[in-house]
Design a protein around this motif. Structure first.
Motif, PDB file in Angstrom:
ATOM      1  N   ASP A 167     -85.950 -49.445   8.177  1.00 62.66           N
ATOM      2  CA  ASP A 167     -85.081 -49.239   7.020  1.00 62.66           C
ATOM      3  C   ASP A 167     -85.559 -48.131   6.099  1.00 62.66           C
ATOM      4  O   ASP A 167     -85.412 -48.214   4.882  1.00 62.66           O
TER       5      ASP A 167
ATOM      6  N   HIS B  90     -77.490 -52.356   4.723  1.00 66.35           N
ATOM      7  CA  HIS B  90     -77.706 -51.682   3.446  1.00 66.35           C
ATOM      8  C   HIS B  90     -78.828 -52.363   2.671  1.00 66.35           C
ATOM      9  O   HIS B  90     -78.880 -53.597   2.569  1.00 66.35           O
ATOM     10  N   LEU B  91     -79.722 -51.558   2.156  1.00 60.42           N
ATOM     11  CA  LEU B  91     -80.758 -52.020   1.238  1.00 60.42           C
ATOM     12  C   LEU B  91     -80.819 -51.022   0.087  1.00 60.42           C
ATOM     13  O   LEU B  91     -80.696 -49.805   0.314  1.00 60.42           O
ATOM     14  N   PRO B  92     -80.995 -51.490  -1.148  1.00 60.78           N
ATOM     15  CA  PRO B  92     -81.038 -50.554  -2.281  1.00 60.78           C
ATOM     16  C   PRO B  92     -82.084 -49.468  -2.115  1.00 60.78           C
ATOM     17  O   PRO B  92     -81.835 -48.294  -2.435  1.00 60.78           O
ATOM     18  N   GLN B  93     -83.258 -49.830  -1.589  1.00 56.08           N
ATOM     19  CA  GLN B  93     -84.317 -48.829  -1.436  1.00 56.08           C
ATOM     20  C   GLN B  93     -83.984 -47.814  -0.349  1.00 56.08           C
ATOM     21  O   GLN B  93     -84.373 -46.646  -0.435  1.00 56.08           O
TER      22      GLN B  93
ATOM     23  N   GLN C  48     -80.821 -46.860   0.390  1.00 61.08           N
ATOM     24  CA  GLN C  48     -79.839 -45.972  -0.228  1.00 61.08           C
ATOM     25  C   GLN C  48     -80.517 -44.950  -1.138  1.00 61.08           C
ATOM     26  O   GLN C  48     -80.179 -43.756  -1.110  1.00 61.08           O
ATOM     27  N   ALA C  49     -81.492 -45.403  -1.914  1.00 61.72           N
ATOM     28  CA  ALA C  49     -82.199 -44.480  -2.810  1.00 61.72           C
ATOM     29  C   ALA C  49     -82.927 -43.403  -2.023  1.00 61.72           C
ATOM     30  O   ALA C  49     -82.914 -42.218  -2.392  1.00 61.72           O
TER      31      ALA C  49
ATOM     32  N   GLU D  89     -80.337 -40.957  -0.720  1.00 61.81           N
ATOM     33  CA  GLU D  89     -79.772 -40.137  -1.790  1.00 61.81           C
ATOM     34  C   GLU D  89     -80.757 -39.106  -2.313  1.00 61.81           C
ATOM     35  O   GLU D  89     -80.352 -38.111  -2.918  1.00 61.81           O
TER      36      GLU D  89
ATOM     37  N   GLU E  61     -70.784 -53.015   3.377  1.00 58.33           N
ATOM     38  CA  GLU E  61     -71.913 -53.037   2.446  1.00 58.33           C
ATOM     39  C   GLU E  61     -72.117 -51.662   1.816  1.00 58.33           C
ATOM     40  O   GLU E  61     -72.361 -51.543   0.613  1.00 58.33           O
ATOM     41  N   TRP E  62     -72.023 -50.614   2.645  1.00 64.13           N
ATOM     42  CA  TRP E  62     -72.206 -49.251   2.144  1.00 64.13           C
ATOM     43  C   TRP E  62     -71.019 -48.816   1.305  1.00 64.13           C
ATOM     44  O   TRP E  62     -71.184 -48.132   0.281  1.00 64.13           O
TER      45      TRP E  62
ATOM     46  N   GLN F 210     -71.179 -49.890  -2.328  1.00 67.14           N
ATOM     47  CA  GLN F 210     -72.099 -49.114  -3.157  1.00 67.14           C
ATOM     48  C   GLN F 210     -71.682 -47.649  -3.277  1.00 67.14           C
ATOM     49  O   GLN F 210     -72.087 -46.966  -4.219  1.00 67.14           O
TER      50      GLN F 210
END
Length: 245
Positions: free
Chosen positions: A10, A57-60, A62-63, A66, A87-88, A91
């Motif tokens: 991930d 999807h995991l917040p970390q 995505q960060a 990005e 999920e994506w 967000q």
């Protein structure tokens, strides 16, 4: 049992200029068999990011993505590799979702509430990144797999047309079965049921297979197993003999 996946998980891992993979999983085939799953990430000439076959999807995650550029494209390349899209999308509501033709007609997709913006049909597509060539591999029952060729890095991006499991990462009782199916390293191929489905595509499927070989890729990335990071063209030719001969 040896872990089935390819850690670290991930996180984007660079493989070429403007190209990354994200290994994830394991997923459970038939509810019990642990298999690895992989997303391919492309940074386009515009600086935007495209996610091919998004994984969980995991917040970390995505960060981290990005930090490479704004995520503007999500690709669902066949009838299986779409389940994490919603999920994506939640967000990233502004990202454009591209889908294999026919995916939107499937009942499970309709019931999921996932949004599919554009179909990846043949011919010119407005807003499609020009550095990514599309090769549509058809089959029976409405099956399509959308292969991408990233010309700048000469990388071929698949999902299920090649499975290349390392036996030591499989449960011991399944290793002889996987070897018999031809889906183990060093030169795996599609599982028998998918080979049968794709062969139903007839001459169009065979021609698509030849187009895949004609890309003469430096690497072949796919969703399950150890992707081809060397001798990619020759290994792909061996993997696709069931289709191209």
């Amino acid at each position: 049992m040896t872990e089935a996946t390819y850690p670290p998980l991930d996180i984007p891992k660079p493989v070429a200029q403007d190209l990354w993979v994200v290994d994830s999983g394991p997923m459970r085939a038939m509810g019990v068999i642990p298999i690895p799953v992989r997303m391919t990430v492309v940074r386009l000439a515009s600086g935007e990011i495209l996610l091919h076959s998004p994984t969980r999807h995991l917040p970390q995650l995505q960060a981290a993505l990005e930090s490479l550029g704004p995520i503007r494209h999500l690709v669902a390349p066949n009838i299986v590799h779409w389940t994490f899209l919603k999920e994506w999308q939640t967000q990233l509501p502004g990202a454009l979702t591209w889908a294999a033709p026919g995916l939107r007609q499937r009942g499970t997709v309709k019931r999921s509430g996932v949004r599919l913006d554009r179909d990846l049909h043949e011919g010119p597509l407005p807003d499609w990144p020009e550095e990514l060539d599309r090769i549509i591999v058809p089959g029976g029952g409405g099956f399509r797999e959308i292969a991408l060729f990233h010309r700048p890095s000469r990388s071929l991006i698949l999902v299920d047309l090649v499975l290349n499991f390392e036996p030591e990462k499989l449960p011991f009782p399944l290793r002889p079965f996987a070897r018999a199916m031809g889906i183990t390293a060093p030169d795996g191929k599609a599982p028998a049921y998918l080979r049968a489905v794709v062969r139903m595509g007839g001459s169009r499927a065979c021609e698509a297979g030849r187009r895949l070989l004609a890309t003469n890729p430096e690497r072949v990335i796919f969703a399950h197993g150890k992707w081809f990071d060397r001798d990619a063209g020759a290994r792909l030719e061996r993997s696709l003999r069931w289709l191209t001969r």
